[in-house]
Design a protein around this motif. Structure first.
Motif, mmCIF file in Angstrom:
data_model
loop_
_atom_site.group_PDB
_atom_site.id
_atom_site.type_symbol
_atom_site.label_atom_id
_atom_site.label_comp_id
_atom_site.label_asym_id
_atom_site.label_seq_id
_atom_site.Cartn_x
_atom_site.Cartn_y
_atom_site.Cartn_z
ATOM 1 N N TYR A 31 0.836 -1.188 0.000
ATOM 2 C CA TYR A 31 0.000 0.000 0.000
ATOM 3 C C TYR A 31 0.875 1.243 0.000
ATOM 4 O O TYR A 31 1.932 1.263 0.630
ATOM 5 C CB TYR A 31 -0.912 0.032 1.233
ATOM 6 C CG TYR A 31 -2.026 -0.978 1.193
ATOM 7 C CD1 TYR A 31 -1.870 -2.230 1.763
ATOM 8 C CD2 TYR A 31 -3.235 -0.677 0.581
ATOM 9 C CE1 TYR A 31 -2.885 -3.166 1.724
ATOM 10 C CE2 TYR A 31 -4.261 -1.607 0.533
ATOM 11 C CZ TYR A 31 -4.082 -2.839 1.102
ATOM 12 O OH TYR A 31 -5.096 -3.763 1.052
ATOM 13 N N TYR A 33 0.517 5.634 0.327
ATOM 14 C CA TYR A 33 -0.404 6.606 0.902
ATOM 15 C C TYR A 33 0.034 8.030 0.590
ATOM 16 O O TYR A 33 1.215 8.304 0.405
ATOM 17 C CB TYR A 33 -0.419 6.469 2.435
ATOM 18 C CG TYR A 33 -0.709 5.082 2.939
ATOM 19 C CD1 TYR A 33 0.304 4.141 3.051
ATOM 20 C CD2 TYR A 33 -1.992 4.714 3.307
ATOM 21 C CE1 TYR A 33 0.058 2.868 3.515
ATOM 22 C CE2 TYR A 33 -2.258 3.440 3.776
ATOM 23 C CZ TYR A 33 -1.235 2.520 3.872
ATOM 24 O OH TYR A 33 -1.502 1.260 4.332
ATOM 25 N N TYR A 35 -0.566 11.747 2.549
ATOM 26 C CA TYR A 35 -1.058 12.459 3.711
ATOM 27 C C TYR A 35 -0.868 13.957 3.485
ATOM 28 O O TYR A 35 0.053 14.389 2.795
ATOM 29 C CB TYR A 35 -0.268 12.078 4.970
ATOM 30 C CG TYR A 35 -0.635 10.746 5.572
ATOM 31 C CD1 TYR A 35 -0.077 9.570 5.087
ATOM 32 C CD2 TYR A 35 -1.516 10.667 6.639
ATOM 33 C CE1 TYR A 35 -0.401 8.345 5.660
ATOM 34 C CE2 TYR A 35 -1.850 9.450 7.219
ATOM 35 C CZ TYR A 35 -1.283 8.300 6.714
ATOM 36 O OH TYR A 35 -1.617 7.086 7.282
ATOM 37 N N LEU A 43 -1.106 14.899 10.733
ATOM 38 C CA LEU A 43 -1.247 14.475 9.344
ATOM 39 C C LEU A 43 -2.642 13.917 9.102
ATOM 40 O O LEU A 43 -3.196 13.191 9.923
ATOM 41 C CB LEU A 43 -0.212 13.396 9.005
ATOM 42 C CG LEU A 43 1.172 13.867 8.604
ATOM 43 C CD1 LEU A 43 1.902 14.510 9.760
ATOM 44 C CD2 LEU A 43 1.979 12.707 8.032
ATOM 45 N N LEU A 45 -4.907 11.645 6.485
ATOM 46 C CA LEU A 45 -4.848 10.711 5.366
ATOM 47 C C LEU A 45 -5.736 11.222 4.236
ATOM 48 O O LEU A 45 -6.930 11.438 4.411
ATOM 49 C CB LEU A 45 -5.313 9.329 5.808
ATOM 50 C CG LEU A 45 -5.353 8.262 4.725
ATOM 51 C CD1 LEU A 45 -3.958 7.953 4.196
ATOM 52 C CD2 LEU A 45 -6.010 6.979 5.255
ATOM 53 N N TYR A 48 -5.131 6.430 -0.497
ATOM 54 C CA TYR A 48 -4.137 5.373 -0.597
ATOM 55 C C TYR A 48 -4.399 4.594 -1.874
ATOM 56 O O TYR A 48 -5.472 4.676 -2.468
ATOM 57 C CB TYR A 48 -4.184 4.443 0.615
ATOM 58 C CG TYR A 48 -5.428 3.600 0.695
ATOM 59 C CD1 TYR A 48 -6.555 4.066 1.369
ATOM 60 C CD2 TYR A 48 -5.492 2.343 0.103
ATOM 61 C CE1 TYR A 48 -7.706 3.310 1.430
ATOM 62 C CE2 TYR A 48 -6.642 1.573 0.170
ATOM 63 C CZ TYR A 48 -7.754 2.064 0.837
ATOM 64 O OH TYR A 48 -8.893 1.318 0.902
ATOM 65 N N PHE A 88 2.846 14.353 2.337
ATOM 66 C CA PHE A 88 3.770 13.242 2.571
ATOM 67 C C PHE A 88 3.297 12.010 1.814
ATOM 68 O O PHE A 88 2.103 11.679 1.856
ATOM 69 C CB PHE A 88 3.811 12.872 4.058
ATOM 70 C CG PHE A 88 4.430 13.909 4.944
ATOM 71 C CD1 PHE A 88 3.656 14.919 5.501
ATOM 72 C CD2 PHE A 88 5.789 13.870 5.237
ATOM 73 C CE1 PHE A 88 4.222 15.878 6.325
ATOM 74 C CE2 PHE A 88 6.367 14.819 6.063
ATOM 75 C CZ PHE A 88 5.583 15.828 6.611
ATOM 76 N N TYR A 97 6.416 -5.919 9.208
ATOM 77 C CA TYR A 97 6.430 -4.648 9.932
ATOM 78 C C TYR A 97 5.023 -4.064 10.037
ATOM 79 O O TYR A 97 4.225 -4.143 9.104
ATOM 80 C CB TYR A 97 7.345 -3.647 9.222
ATOM 81 C CG TYR A 97 8.809 -3.948 9.386
ATOM 82 C CD1 TYR A 97 9.515 -4.589 8.378
ATOM 83 C CD2 TYR A 97 9.486 -3.598 10.542
ATOM 84 C CE1 TYR A 97 10.855 -4.878 8.518
ATOM 85 C CE2 TYR A 97 10.835 -3.870 10.687
ATOM 86 C CZ TYR A 97 11.513 -4.513 9.677
ATOM 87 O OH TYR A 97 12.839 -4.786 9.829
ATOM 88 N N SER A 98 4.764 -3.443 11.176
ATOM 89 C CA SER A 98 3.482 -2.777 11.400
ATOM 90 C C SER A 98 3.615 -1.282 11.177
ATOM 91 O O SER A 98 2.808 -0.514 11.672
ATOM 92 C CB SER A 98 3.010 -3.027 12.833
ATOM 93 O OG SER A 98 2.987 -4.407 13.118
ATOM 94 N N THR A 99 4.630 -0.853 10.465
ATOM 95 C CA THR A 99 4.906 0.579 10.350
ATOM 96 C C THR A 99 4.881 1.016 8.895
ATOM 97 O O THR A 99 4.946 0.208 7.975
ATOM 98 C CB THR A 99 6.280 0.913 10.946
ATOM 99 O OG1 THR A 99 7.276 0.170 10.249
ATOM 100 C CG2 THR A 99 6.341 0.554 12.417
ATOM 101 N N LEU A 100 4.788 2.323 8.718
ATOM 102 C CA LEU A 100 4.883 2.933 7.400
ATOM 103 C C LEU A 100 6.202 3.688 7.312
ATOM 104 O O LEU A 100 6.748 4.117 8.322
ATOM 105 C CB LEU A 100 3.738 3.924 7.166
ATOM 106 C CG LEU A 100 2.305 3.401 7.301
ATOM 107 C CD1 LEU A 100 1.311 4.513 6.986
ATOM 108 C CD2 LEU A 100 2.079 2.210 6.397
ATOM 109 N N PHE A 102 7.758 7.060 5.730
ATOM 110 C CA PHE A 102 7.311 8.343 5.189
ATOM 111 C C PHE A 102 8.436 9.058 4.464
ATOM 112 O O PHE A 102 9.604 8.967 4.855
ATOM 113 C CB PHE A 102 6.829 9.258 6.317
ATOM 114 C CG PHE A 102 5.491 8.875 6.892
ATOM 115 C CD1 PHE A 102 5.389 7.907 7.868
ATOM 116 C CD2 PHE A 102 4.332 9.491 6.449
ATOM 117 C CE1 PHE A 102 4.165 7.548 8.395
ATOM 118 C CE2 PHE A 102 3.095 9.144 6.972
ATOM 119 C CZ PHE A 102 3.015 8.163 7.947
ATOM 120 N N GLY A 103 8.073 9.805 3.429
ATOM 121 C CA GLY A 103 8.992 10.747 2.823
ATOM 122 C C GLY A 103 9.118 11.985 3.694
ATOM 123 O O GLY A 103 8.430 12.106 4.723
#
Lengths: 112, 113
Positions: A31, A33, A35, A43, A45, A48, A88, A97-100, A102-103
């Motif tokens: 996925y 996204y 933001y 942030l 959303l 996505y 973002f 992983y349970s994380t995203l 980000f740029g």
């Protein structure tokens, strides 16, 4: 490196289209996204896209995904001054992983 | 509907003082919880995340710590603040599914003097 890359700044005139670009890191990301962050706020959303899609449209927002080049873009049609914010992109790796990731964000400035 | 709260909204603390920032989520159960810091460079730095009560993963070494004493409560702490701890702290939550899209709180602006 393991960075999501975005250009830092974009300036457009009200009524024009804005295109914000992002290059992500993992070709197996599931996925991706977009933001929006207004000054002094958290942030929000926006939208996505799932990795098996090429395009997703939601009112004035169009997301394009090029998996071959690992390139994601957000097009805002008829940009308004209220669209001025930092945008973002983020990716969800296809792993446990349970994380995203980000740029660093693109600051969009819309002038009247 | 789900909501996420953070407090305080702003905080000015001297170097060496302790810190406690709180985040609570309403309207969902067993969320993933996250603490981010956003410094002047604007990028988001993931500090901690939690997939359950008492389960904390730290992403970067630092003088901050996090705790999750209840399912929907996430606390960021420090025993002694440094100048470099100044920044905008954001809490976020996500549902434990394949998307992991995150929803952010309003943030806490911390200035260490």
């Amino acid at each position: 490196g393991e960075d999501v890359e975005q250009s830092l700044f974009l300036s457009v005139r009200e009524g024009d289209s804005s295109v914000i670009n992002c290059t992500y890191t993992d070709s197996s990301s599931t996925y991706l996204y977009w933001y929006k962050q207004e000054p002094g706020a958290g942030l929000q959303l926006l939208t996505y896209i799932f990795s098996n899609m090429d395009m997703k449209q939601d009112q004035r927002l169009t997301v394009l995904l090029n998996k071959k080049d690992k390139h994601l873009s957000l097009r805002i049609a008829d940009t308004q001054t209220g669209d001025s914010a930092i945008y973002f992109c983020a990716e969800k790796w296809n792993s446990g992983y349970s994380t995203l990731t980000f740029g660093k964000g693109t600051m969009l400035l819309v002038s009247p | 509907s789900q909501t996420i709260h953070q407090w305080p909204a702003t905080l000015v603390q001297p170097v060496g003082s302790p810190l406690s920032l709180e985040c609570t989520v309403e309207g969902t159960s067993n969320p993933n919880l996250y603490w981010y810091r956003q410094a002047a460079g604007r990028g988001l730095q993931l500090l901690f995340y939690s997939v359950g009560i008492g389960q904390i993963s730290s992403e970067v070494p630092q003088n901050l710590s996090a705790s999750r004493p209840q399912d929907r409560q996430f606390i960021l702490s420090s025993k002694k603040l440094l100048l470099s701890d100044s920044g905008f702290y954001l809490c976020a939550w996500s549902v434990q599914d394949s998307r992991y899209e995150q929803y952010f709180g309003p943030g806490t602006r911390l200035t260490v003097t």
